[in-house]
Design an enzyme around this catalytic site. Structure first.
Site, PDB file in Angstrom:
ATOM      1  N   ASN B  70     -18.557   0.857  -3.505  1.00 19.19           N
ATOM      2  CA  ASN B  70     -18.127   1.988  -4.319  1.00 19.19           C
ATOM      3  C   ASN B  70     -17.175   1.577  -5.418  1.00 19.19           C
ATOM      4  O   ASN B  70     -16.354   0.679  -5.244  1.00 19.19           O
ATOM      5  CB  ASN B  70     -17.503   3.096  -3.446  1.00 19.19           C
ATOM      6  CG  ASN B  70     -16.004   2.957  -3.357  1.00 19.19           C
ATOM      7  OD1 ASN B  70     -15.282   3.324  -4.286  1.00 19.19           O
ATOM      8  ND2 ASN B  70     -15.532   2.380  -2.261  1.00 19.19           N
ATOM      9  N   CYS B 130      -6.507  -0.746  -4.782  1.00 19.35           N
ATOM     10  CA  CYS B 130      -7.841  -0.347  -5.213  1.00 19.35           C
ATOM     11  C   CYS B 130      -8.472  -1.481  -6.019  1.00 19.35           C
ATOM     12  O   CYS B 130      -7.895  -1.926  -7.008  1.00 19.35           O
ATOM     13  CB  CYS B 130      -7.790   0.914  -6.080  1.00 19.35           C
ATOM     14  SG  CYS B 130      -9.416   1.337  -6.742  1.00 19.35           S
ATOM     15  N   GLY B 247     -14.643   0.217   8.395  1.00 18.62           N
ATOM     16  CA  GLY B 247     -15.947   0.116   9.053  1.00 18.62           C
ATOM     17  C   GLY B 247     -16.060   0.727  10.437  1.00 18.62           C
ATOM     18  O   GLY B 247     -17.066   0.523  11.118  1.00 18.62           O
TER      19      GLY B 247
END
Lengths: 257, 307
Positions: B70, B130, B247
């Protein structure tokens, strides 16, 4: 995500075109959408306008930078497709299909399926002018169809919502399917409520991921995601939403003022 | 929900150790309330900054066989809008609310934190890691100890009574050292880990990267072992409570995180695989696991794998 070659293109008007691909998934239902990626431009959701004999079709009107680029694609160009995503229309007897503007598009595939299943239904379609109503011949051939245009260039002159009540009463219809501008959909919901009918309506919001995780297309009230619990909502679901008719969120997530 | 899962984190008790990770469904109060109702003990907002941001063009999210890529690009409606949503959620739900903040400069982090604290979130999560805005912001602060120390001090001061957690990346020279840097500079907790990479996928039809940003952070099952090992290392070297993320899709994986020392366990990409009910299901499976072993609190197994 994978890209697929455009196998054909059909012009409905200067601004509206259908783009054809080989059918990429076995099960595609009316009301569902694909995320369409134009490499180097952007990716946007488009509801499927037909699946027939192994060919699938999307139908697009040039209104912004992305759709202008999309209607300019040519046969053989590779376009990215992800999907089908979202909920779909389910099949009901004695239904009225109410489409406005490009909301006509998903109803085309729905009409084909209803006809294939042998259901009785009628159609009410409206747009600004004759040129903005694609698939006129298909609709008219498949079911009793009423056209309404703002300029009177096809069918009655006026707004499609003025004819819902009459249609339901005259033809004893008991279910409504609808897609189109939200102001029209609000009227459809009101008419359905008055008549005590259930419905399935396809709504639109700014979408990004298409798979229910980014949260861009959530709506106030129940907080459902229109890419996952929608875009087609049953009356029960639509009534959990409190933001119909107010400005949508943009790419930042803030409501446009 | 059974109270077996009650978890004490920074002096507040949460109904479940499960947390909605930042970046997923964290835009509005109604959306986050849904996740709390599904069983999350707390939700983390989408990361927000001082001003509204559009983020990158689409595609911004791309599933592949082992996870998700993403590069949403920190799209957000800005702190003023998010403060309204957090306040609304506070009124409607007892669940925990963690506010994820970012800034272009260390000073921005302080300013956005100050404003965010008007809504009294339970935690400020500091997104220094990020990986998807490098072209605009430069390398993530999270890679550099000096920057992380500086931002931690600034945010801690700006947050007042609200505790802060620094969200770490594995892309730094030593994550255990980074954890100590955060602790020494006033962090109350740590969140580990952010997405990994970034990575890339190319479409062979048009011969171009698919994400509009070309590269994007990798999440989902592909990074679970990386996240688990990072959490284990941090917990072996720091006494701060950890929000483990990376995850997790099952109760077994949540338990692994807790055995590595985590206090809370965040779920983000898991929603792609199992939808919002993932919180309900993991809570049920955790409870069943505890009942079968006569374990009355997750505290008794926390860090069990550290020895």
């Amino acid at each position: 995500m994978k890209t697929f070659p455009v196998i054909d293109i059909k012009h409905h008007s200067a601004e509206i075109k259908s783009i054809y691909f080989k059918q990429i998934e076995p099960d595609i239902y009316p009301g569902q959408f694909f995320n369409v990626w134009l490499p180097g431009v952007d990716e946007k959701p488009f509801s499927i306008s037909d699946v027939f004999q192994g060919i699938m079709e999307i139908t697009v009107k040039a209104v912004g930078p992305f759709t202008r680029a999309l209607v300019a694609v040519e046969r053989g160009d590779f376009i990215g497709l992800r999907g089908p995503f979202g909920t779909h229309f389910t099949f009901h007897h004695h239904a009225l299909l109410v489409g406005g503007g490009m909301g006509i598009v998903p109803l085309r595939y729905l009409a084909r399926m209803l006809r294939q299943q042998g259901f009785h239904f009628e159609i009410l379609l409206g747009a600004r002018c004759e040129k903005e109503i694609p698939f006129q011949n298909d609709f008219s051939e498949w079911a009793p169809t009423t056209f309404v245009t703002e300029d009177g260039s096809l069918g009655y002159q006026g707004q499609v919502t003025e004819y819902i009540h009459e249609k339901i009463r005259e033809s004893k219809l008991s279910f409504i399917y609808s897609a189109g501008p939200e102001a029209m959909l609000i009227r459809v919901m009101e008419e359905a409520k008055k008549a005590g009918l259930n419905y399935e309506i396809s709504f639109e919001r700014y979408m990004k991921c298409g798979i229910g995780i980014c949260g861009q297309c959530v709506v106030n009230g129940s907080g459902i995601r229109l890419c996952k619990e929608g875009p087609v909502l049953s009356r029960n679901m639509a009534e959990t939403v409190t933001e119909w008719g107010i400005p949508h969120r943009d790419a930042t997530g803030k409501r446009k003022v | 929900m059974s109270d077996l899962l009650e978890t004490l984190f920074l002096s507040k008790i949460y109904q479940s150790p499960l947390v909605l990770a930042s970046g997923v469904l964290g835009l509005t109060a109604d959306s986050m309330r849904r996740v709390l109702e599904a069983g999350a003990g707390a939700v983390t907002t989408k990361s927000f900054g001082l001003e509204p941001r559009k983020g990158h063009a689409c595609p911004v999210i791309l599933p592949y066989h082992s996870g998700l890529l993403n590069a949403v690009g920190l799209s957000n409606p800005g702190v003023d809008e998010m403060v309204k949503e957090i306040k609304k959620l506070h009124q409607e739900s007892k669940g925990g609310i963690f506010a994820s903040v970012f800034g272009k400069t260390p000073e921005d982090f302080g300013e956005v934190t100050k404003k965010a604290c008007e809504a009294t979130p339970d935690l400020i999560e500091v997104n220094v890691s990020c990986p998807n805005v490098a072209s605009e912001f430069g390398a993530p602060f999270g890679a550099d100890e000096f920057s992380v120390a500086n931002i931690t001090r600034i945010v801690k001061k700006a947050a007042g009574d609200v505790p802060i957690s620094i969200k770490l990346t594995i892309h730094c020279p030593s994550i255990e050292k980074m954890a100590r840097v955060c602790e020494e500079n006033g962090a109350d907790a740590l969140t580990a880990i952010n997405t990994v990479g970034p990575g890339m996928l190319i479409d062979t039809g048009v011969m171009k990267p698919i994400l509009a940003n070309k590269v994007g952070g990798v999440s989902g099952p592909a990074i679970f072992p990386l996240a688990l090992k990072a959490v284990w290392e941090i917990c072996a070297n720091s006494s701060l409570p950890i929000i483990a993320t990376g995850g997790v899709r099952t109760a077994d994986e949540a338990l692994q995180m807790i055995m590595a020392g985590a206090t809370m366990v965040s779920i983000g990409s898991g929603i792609y695989y199992k939808d919002i009910e993932i919180f309900t299901h993991i809570n049920q499976d955790l409870t069943a696991w505890m009942e079968a072993r006569h374990i009355h609190s997750l505290e008794t197994i926390r860090g069990a794998a550290l020895e």
